[in-house]
Design an enzyme around this catalytic site. Structure first.
Site, PDB file in Angstrom:
ATOM      1  N   LYS A 110       0.865  -1.204   0.000  1.00  0.00           N
ATOM      2  CA  LYS A 110       0.000   0.000   0.000  1.00  0.00           C
ATOM      3  C   LYS A 110       0.892   1.241   0.000  1.00  0.00           C
ATOM      4  CE  LYS A 110      -1.766   1.796   3.969  1.00  0.00           C
ATOM      5  NZ  LYS A 110      -1.508   3.223   4.178  1.00  0.00           N
ATOM      6  N   ASN A 111       1.886   1.264   0.861  1.00  0.00           N
ATOM      7  CA  ASN A 111       2.676   2.484   1.045  1.00  0.00           C
ATOM      8  C   ASN A 111       3.717   2.719  -0.040  1.00  0.00           C
ATOM      9  OD1 ASN A 111       1.076   3.049   3.162  1.00  0.00           O
ATOM     10  ND2 ASN A 111       2.579   2.559   4.748  1.00  0.00           N
ATOM     11  N   CYS A 125      -5.666  12.454  12.107  1.00  0.00           N
ATOM     12  CA  CYS A 125      -6.351  11.169  11.994  1.00  0.00           C
ATOM     13  C   CYS A 125      -6.264  10.514  13.375  1.00  0.00           C
ATOM     14  CB  CYS A 125      -5.696  10.302  10.926  1.00  0.00           C
ATOM     15  SG  CYS A 125      -4.067   9.777  11.400  1.00  0.00           S
ATOM     16  N   ARG A 143      -0.708  14.846  12.531  1.00  0.00           N
ATOM     17  CA  ARG A 143      -0.207  14.741  11.148  1.00  0.00           C
ATOM     18  C   ARG A 143       0.068  16.121  10.536  1.00  0.00           C
ATOM     19  NH1 ARG A 143      -1.543   9.457   9.650  1.00  0.00           N
ATOM     20  NH2 ARG A 143       0.250   9.598   8.293  1.00  0.00           N
ATOM     21  N   ASP A 155       4.315   0.929  12.001  1.00  0.00           N
ATOM     22  CA  ASP A 155       3.137   0.265  11.419  1.00  0.00           C
ATOM     23  C   ASP A 155       3.000  -1.186  11.868  1.00  0.00           C
ATOM     24  OD1 ASP A 155       3.258   1.945   8.175  1.00  0.00           O
ATOM     25  OD2 ASP A 155       2.711   2.619  10.179  1.00  0.00           O
ATOM     26  N   ARG A 158      -8.561  -0.633   4.400  1.00  0.00           N
ATOM     27  CA  ARG A 158      -7.706   0.409   3.807  1.00  0.00           C
ATOM     28  C   ARG A 158      -6.344  -0.173   3.444  1.00  0.00           C
ATOM     29  NH1 ARG A 158      -6.395   5.173   7.180  1.00  0.00           N
ATOM     30  NH2 ARG A 158      -5.292   5.550   5.240  1.00  0.00           N
TER      31      ARG A 158
HETATM   32  C1  EPZ Z   1       4.038   7.242   6.129  1.00  0.00           C
HETATM   33  O1  EPZ Z   1       3.260   8.268   6.677  1.00  0.00           O
HETATM   34  C2  EPZ Z   1       3.121   6.033   6.052  1.00  0.00           C
HETATM   35  N1  EPZ Z   1       1.977   6.322   5.204  1.00  0.00           N
HETATM   36  C3  EPZ Z   1       2.632   5.668   7.454  1.00  0.00           C
HETATM   37  O2  EPZ Z   1       1.844   4.490   7.338  1.00  0.00           O
HETATM   38  C4  EPZ Z   1       3.846   5.368   8.322  1.00  0.00           C
HETATM   39  O3  EPZ Z   1       3.421   5.059   9.624  1.00  0.00           O
HETATM   40  C5  EPZ Z   1       4.777   6.583   8.338  1.00  0.00           C
HETATM   41  O4  EPZ Z   1       5.154   6.927   6.987  1.00  0.00           O
HETATM   42  C6  EPZ Z   1       6.054   6.329   9.127  1.00  0.00           C
HETATM   43  O5  EPZ Z   1       6.723   5.217   8.602  1.00  0.00           O
HETATM   44  C7  EPZ Z   1       2.086   6.171   3.864  1.00  0.00           C
HETATM   45  O6  EPZ Z   1       3.145   5.856   3.344  1.00  0.00           O
HETATM   46  C8  EPZ Z   1       0.855   6.426   3.037  1.00  0.00           C
HETATM   47  P1  EPZ Z   1       6.073  10.497   8.347  1.00  0.00           P
HETATM   48  P2  EPZ Z   1       3.837   9.804   6.743  1.00  0.00           P
HETATM   49  O7  EPZ Z   1       5.949  11.879   7.843  1.00  0.00           O
HETATM   50  O8  EPZ Z   1       4.711  10.045   5.569  1.00  0.00           O
HETATM   51  C9  EPZ Z   1       6.044  14.183  11.539  1.00  0.00           C
HETATM   52  C10 EPZ Z   1      -0.021   3.127   7.613  1.00  0.00           C
HETATM   53  O9  EPZ Z   1      -0.523   2.594   8.613  1.00  0.00           O
HETATM   54  N2  EPZ Z   1       5.881  15.206  10.459  1.00  0.00           N
HETATM   55  O10 EPZ Z   1       7.207   9.639   7.886  1.00  0.00           O
HETATM   56  O11 EPZ Z   1       2.698  10.719   6.963  1.00  0.00           O
HETATM   57  C11 EPZ Z   1       4.689  13.768  12.096  1.00  0.00           C
HETATM   58  O12 EPZ Z   1       4.282  14.593  13.121  1.00  0.00           O
HETATM   59  C12 EPZ Z   1       0.459   4.563   7.673  1.00  0.00           C
HETATM   60  O13 EPZ Z   1       0.154   2.552   6.502  1.00  0.00           O
HETATM   61  C13 EPZ Z   1       5.992  16.538  10.810  1.00  0.00           C
HETATM   62  O14 EPZ Z   1       6.220  16.872  11.980  1.00  0.00           O
HETATM   63  O15 EPZ Z   1       4.687   9.746   8.070  1.00  0.00           O
HETATM   64  C14 EPZ Z   1       4.941  12.377  12.640  1.00  0.00           C
HETATM   65  O16 EPZ Z   1       5.532  12.453  13.912  1.00  0.00           O
HETATM   66  C15 EPZ Z   1       0.194   5.213   9.021  1.00  0.00           C
HETATM   67  N3  EPZ Z   1       5.816  17.477   9.849  1.00  0.00           N
HETATM   68  C16 EPZ Z   1       5.928  11.866  11.678  1.00  0.00           C
HETATM   69  O17 EPZ Z   1       6.556  12.948  10.997  1.00  0.00           O
HETATM   70  C17 EPZ Z   1       5.555  17.157   8.546  1.00  0.00           C
HETATM   71  O18 EPZ Z   1       5.440  18.071   7.698  1.00  0.00           O
HETATM   72  C18 EPZ Z   1       5.184  11.068  10.632  1.00  0.00           C
HETATM   73  O19 EPZ Z   1       6.172  10.438   9.899  1.00  0.00           O
HETATM   74  C19 EPZ Z   1       5.448  15.785   8.210  1.00  0.00           C
HETATM   75  C20 EPZ Z   1       5.618  14.821   9.178  1.00  0.00           C
END
Ligand code: EPZ
Length: 424
Positions: free
Chosen positions: A22-23, A121, A126, A311, A403
């Site tokens: 998915k990711n 969410c 986020r 995850d 999802r």
């Molecule tokens: C990706 O989300 C994945 N989603 C998530 O999987 C996964 O948990 C996450 O990466 C971490 O591995 C997809 O790929 C679609 P991040 P992402 O930005 O990119 C902070 C699932 O269950 N942050 O790597 O949104 C934020 O607060 C999902 O499949 C900022 O502070 O995650 C958080 O602490 C859930 N400012 C962290 O980064 C920003 O502008 C999130 O990590 C962006 C992020």
């Protein structure tokens, strides 16, 4: 609303074909908007998140066929001759946060975008501050109003030399897509190293992008004027594979996962071996065997790749709740990713929360119970608990599950699980 009913207590025996990730699918689908030529993506998983993104991409002007001819090789063919609409509505973005990433091809290729703020969410606020900072540094004019990001640029995006405070996966994807078409050399430091980032970079390179260092902390991109079409396969879903490895460690039995890249989850499999599971791999097949009742407690702390994946945290907690003693689970990525704790407690789990850490006192066995899924990966942890608990359990709100897990009940049923999807 559907629910899943499970009569647990029996071991899992059999083999499972792991679906496409998915990711990886989501960023790779979005990257197909960067070119006016045809892009073919196969091994696409059949997930509601993918269907939502297909709808969004069509609304932007993409001609998309989603060919579900056979389970294993679902294929998306996408041609976006021109961007016909630059708005990604709140109605779509709120359902699937990664939709926000369409801002990258819209601004890089069309110079204009109106994309809904993704909002929070179940697992956290986020924020998108890193995304906005990159857009500004690349020359876009931004305006945030009515819950939308309005972005525009009259010329090509400017290259940037940027260091991330946190190795965000999404921001790294966003950077790769925009810098591939920027006017010069861009560098991102403290980039995410997840396999999905590597998969996206490899796809962009096949489209003509000039990218080096993907998979390491520093990625260098020399922008090109246009990108071409391509044909790529979606890599296997490491989170799905990890989920099944944890499941059989909780229920007992022996399963073989096909079409996996074992290296991508070797931290998890090493910990499972320490906990008493037997693991072996043979090419892209991973064999997991649990033939003893001892689940040695293990402490984990989630971290960006190659650390323990957030995850898989909920799924691992379900296993530790059956451990022979105390384990601690520290969640460092998201501020609210313990929604599954209350639901696991309904199976009898003994878990205390102290800020970002769960203290798990293992119990001998779960009792079956009716529970409710709260978010995608939490729903998988409830399935694992229900499969281990003797008796009938039911899991409601399984739209969360759909999802990110492609036909999970069929896959588990093929390994002997007594699991049915029913109308509530
Ligand atoms: C990706 O989300 C994945 N989603 C998530 O999987 C996964 O948990 C996450 O990466 C971490 O591995 C997809 O790929 C679609 P991040 P992402 O930005 O990119 C902070 C699932 O269950 N942050 O790597 O949104 C934020 O607060 C999902 O499949 C900022 O502070 O995650 C958080 O602490 C859930 N400012 C962290 O980064 C920003 O502008 C999130 O990590 C962006 C992020």
């Amino acid at each position: 609303m559907d629910l899943i009913e499970i009569i647990g207590g029996s071991p899992l025996e059999g083999e499972i074909q792991i679906s496409g990730s998915k990711n990886a699918s989501l960023p790779m689908m979005i990257a197909s908007l960067l070119t006016k030529e045809k892009v073919e993506l196969d091994n696409i998983p059949n997930l509601s998140d993918v269907l939502i993104l297909v709808e969004l991409m069509k609304s932007l002007g993409a001609e998309i066929q989603f060919d579900q001819s056979s389970d294993l090789k679902n294929k998306i063919t996408c041609t976006t001759k021109e961007i016909l609409n630059t708005e990604a509505s709140y109605n779509l973005v709120r359902k699937m946060r990664a939709s926000f990433w369409v801002l990258a091809p819209l601004i890089a290729r069309h110079g204009e975008a109106k994309v809904s703020l993704p909002g929070g969410c179940a697992i956290g606020t986020r924020p998108i501050d890193f995304y906005l900072s990159i857009l500004k540094k690349m020359g876009a004019t931004l305006d945030l109003k009515e819950g939308y990001v309005f972005a525009s640029i009259k010329s090509r995006l400017k290259p940037l030399d940027f260091s991330l405070d946190f190795p965000s996966v999404g921001v790294t994807h966003f950077f790769l897509m925009m810098s591939s078409l920027a006017d010069g050399r861009s560098i991102i430091k403290n980039a995410a190293k997840e396999p999905e980032v590597i998969a996206l970079a490899e796809m962009l390179i096949k489209m003509g992008a000039k990218i080096k260092g993907h998979g390491s902390d520093i990625i260098i991109v020399d922008g090109v004027a246009n990108l071409n079409g391509t044909k790529v396969s979606i890599p296997p879903d490491r989170i799905e594979a990890g989920t099944f490895a944890i499941a059989v460690s909780a229920t007992g039995g022996s399963i073989s996962l096909k079409g996996v890249n074992p290296n991508e989850i070797n931290l998890l499999t090493n910990l499972l071996e320490q906990s008493g599971t037997k693991i072996s791999s043979d090419g892209n097949r991973l064999n997991i065997k649990k033939d003893n009742k001892i689940i040695v407690p293990i402490d984990i702390s989630t971290a960006p790749y190659p650390g323990f994946p957030t995850d898989l945290q909920a799924q691992f907690m379900a296993l530790m709740a059956l451990g022979n003693g105390r384990s601690t689970i520290k969640e460092n990525i998201f501020e609210n990713r313990f929604m599954h704790v209350q639901e696991l407690a309904r199976f009898g789990a003994k878990i205390k929360l102290k800020a970002d850490t769960a203290i798990v006192e293992g119990i001998k066995e779960f009792n079956s119970a009716p529970v409710m899924a709260t978010d995608l990966r939490a729903s998988a942890s409830l399935i694992i608990a229900a499969l281990s608990a003797k008796g009938k359990s039911s899991i409601r709100r399984i739209y969360h599950l759909d999802r990110g897990f492609d036909k999970i009940e069929n896959k588990l049923k093929s390994c002997g699980a007594k699991i049915e999807r029913k109308r509530d």
